[in-house]
Scaffold this active site. Structure first.
Site, PDB file in Angstrom:
ATOM      1  NE  ARG A 362      20.933  63.119 101.263  1.00 64.18           N
ATOM      2  CZ  ARG A 362      21.584  62.734 102.356  1.00 64.18           C
ATOM      3  NH1 ARG A 362      22.821  62.252 102.259  1.00 64.18           N
ATOM      4  NH2 ARG A 362      21.021  62.815 103.547  1.00 64.18           N
ATOM      5  CG  ASP A 408      19.617  56.335 105.342  1.00 62.39           C
ATOM      6  OD1 ASP A 408      20.442  56.118 104.440  1.00 62.39           O
ATOM      7  OD2 ASP A 408      19.913  56.895 106.417  1.00 62.39           O
TER       8      ASP A 408
END
Length: 471
Positions: A362, A408
């Site tokens: 991701r 993140d």
């Protein structure tokens, strides 16, 4: 059976992806394997009896099979590494990362319909994949987009419930309160009170789940407007898809920002069932709490600093680097700042993961987005330097199993570039995304009749006495 045919199709396609450079033929081939003429509800209705029989067979033939040994370390260490949940929609591999119904993120980017040629996948397409295990056609995704827009009506009392809170309340507090207010219209609660048969639980759960998925962007956008802007509601645009509309209602209409929101929602939607928010949603729902109650509980878990709140911490930490060292920070300055952070007893936010042992895919797809759309952004260049600097330091420290960046580490820089700079709000974006995965699995929980979750707990006395006896 339809499900087994779809799994076989996916498996064959993955091998084809590795062998063929021309993916378009594989995509068309896969889509022909699905029931292209059925809408989402009809496909689920067709699949559910087959999966119910499959679960019965697994219980009968494999019910006594052992999945591993439970150690004291697992019991007192947050159940890390303990296999204890059935979660159909995604599976996390420590080395490969997440797979949604067997498809990796790069495969989803290639296979799922997009808003434009070579664009990012539409979240509606991923929702279809999570629920059915099948890659939908563009027509099916467009139909689902329209259905979600039609469901996205939020009653006035939801806004009033949010307005009852101080505007200074954390965005996640306001968001979760809005979701709780939506619960008033729960179709599952109404059906349960009328005595619906348990074999039909999945149907009002489906209705609640799609209504919830459709409405949370509206609620989330209002929270943003209330806290950071003039408090006015930006109406949805009936020409836009789920991710594009969310960006629009937040007040961002740059086509690149719309593409970023499509990617963001897609990759944040699900991460198997053991993380705090997913597990919380599953746990609460196992008591037959409706999707609104279950998802609100999941949001409260997501709001924790060790889970979803981490994405706001990353951008704040990166900006603290710039404040102290300037935008043109050298590698040596960056190393010194990282060590300063670690020596103060803090972690470097955005690095490490409870399961992953390599760079989070991701993170990788967000990096590719940045290289394509904002290669010269100073904060993106700083993130790139951190990718080179932080892992060797964490490895040298010797206390981190995974020194690599997670999802993140990158998302805040992308959002900041397009003007969404309010880091305190970022976990709300995460929450909207996670509705797709949690609600998809919740529908299957009810369809499969999964039971109340009730693990056994023990005391330290019990551990000491019983483990000494076993030693």
């Amino acid at each position: 059976m339809a499900f087994f045919r779809s799994v076989t199709a996916l498996s064959r396609l993955r091998s084809r992806v590795g062998q063929q450079s021309n993916l378009s033929n594989s995509v068309r081939w896969l889509q022909m394997q699905s029931s292209a003429d059925l809408d989402l509800h009809s496909q689920l209705k067709e699949m559910i009896p087959e999966q119910q029989e499959r679960l019965k067979k697994v219980k009968s033939e494999l019910g006594k099979a052992q999945l591993g040994n439970i150690t004291v370390d697992m019991v007192i260490g947050g159940m890390r590494g303990m296999t204890g949940l059935l979660w159909e929609t995604s599976l996390l591999d420590p080395d490969e990362g997440i797979r949604f119904r067997g498809l990796s993120i790069p495969e989803c980017q290639k296979l799922l319909p997009a808003a434009k040629p070579d664009g990012e996948p539409l979240p509606e397409g991923l929702l279809w994949l999570l629920l059915t295990g099948k890659v939908p056609s563009k027509e099916q995704v467009d139909g689902l987009s329209k259905e979600l827009r039609d469901r996205a009506t939020v009653p006035d009392y939801v806004y009033k419930a949010i307005d009852a809170l101080p505007v200074t309340a954390h965005p996640m507090t306001q968001f979760a309160s809005g979701v709780m207010a939506l619960q008033v219209q729960s179709e599952f609660q109404e059906a349960y009170e009328k005595g619906i048969h348990k074999s039909k639980y999945w149907e009002p759960t489906y209705e609640d789940s799609l209504n919830l998925i459709a409405r949370v962007p509206v609620v989330a956008a209002y929270v943003y407007q209330r806290i950071y802007k003039d408090g006015k509601i930006i109406p949805k645009d009936d020409s836009l898809d789920y991710g594009g509309n969310f960006s629009h209602m937040l007040g961002f209409d740059d086509p690149k920002m719309l593409e970023l929101m499509r990617l963001y929602v897609t990759i944040h939607s699900d991460h198997e069932g053991g993380n705090v928010s997913a597990h919380t949603g599953h746990l609460v729902a196992s008591a037959l709490s409706d999707p609104y109650l279950s998802f609100a509980a999941a949001l409260n878990g997501l709001a924790g600093p060790l889970h979803g709140l981490a994405n706001q911490e990353v951008l704040l930490w990166i900006k603290s680097v710039v404040d102290e060292c300037g935008e043109n920070v050298t590698t040596e300055q960056l190393k010194d700042y990282v060590w300063k952070t670690l020596n103060s007893g803090k972690v470097v936010p955005g690095f490490g993961h409870g399961v992953l042992r390599k760079t989070d895919p991701r993170y990788t797809c967000q990096r590719e987005f940045a290289l394509k759309h904002l290669p010269d952004d100073p904060l993106f260049q700083l993130v790139s330097k951190l990718f080179e600097v932080v892992p060797p330091i964490l490895t040298k420290l010797g206390k981190v199993k995974n020194p690599w960046p997670n999802v993140d580490a990158h998302s805040g820089v992308l959002l900041n570039h397009f003007g969404l700079a309010e880091a305190r709000y970022y976990t709300v974006l995460f929450g909207v995304s996670r509705s797709l995965g949690i609600c998809s699995q919740l529908i299957w929980d009810r369809a499969l009749g999964l039971p109340l979750e009730r693990p056994k707990s023990v005391t330290l006395d019990w551990i000491e006495k019983n483990c000494k006896k076993a030693a």
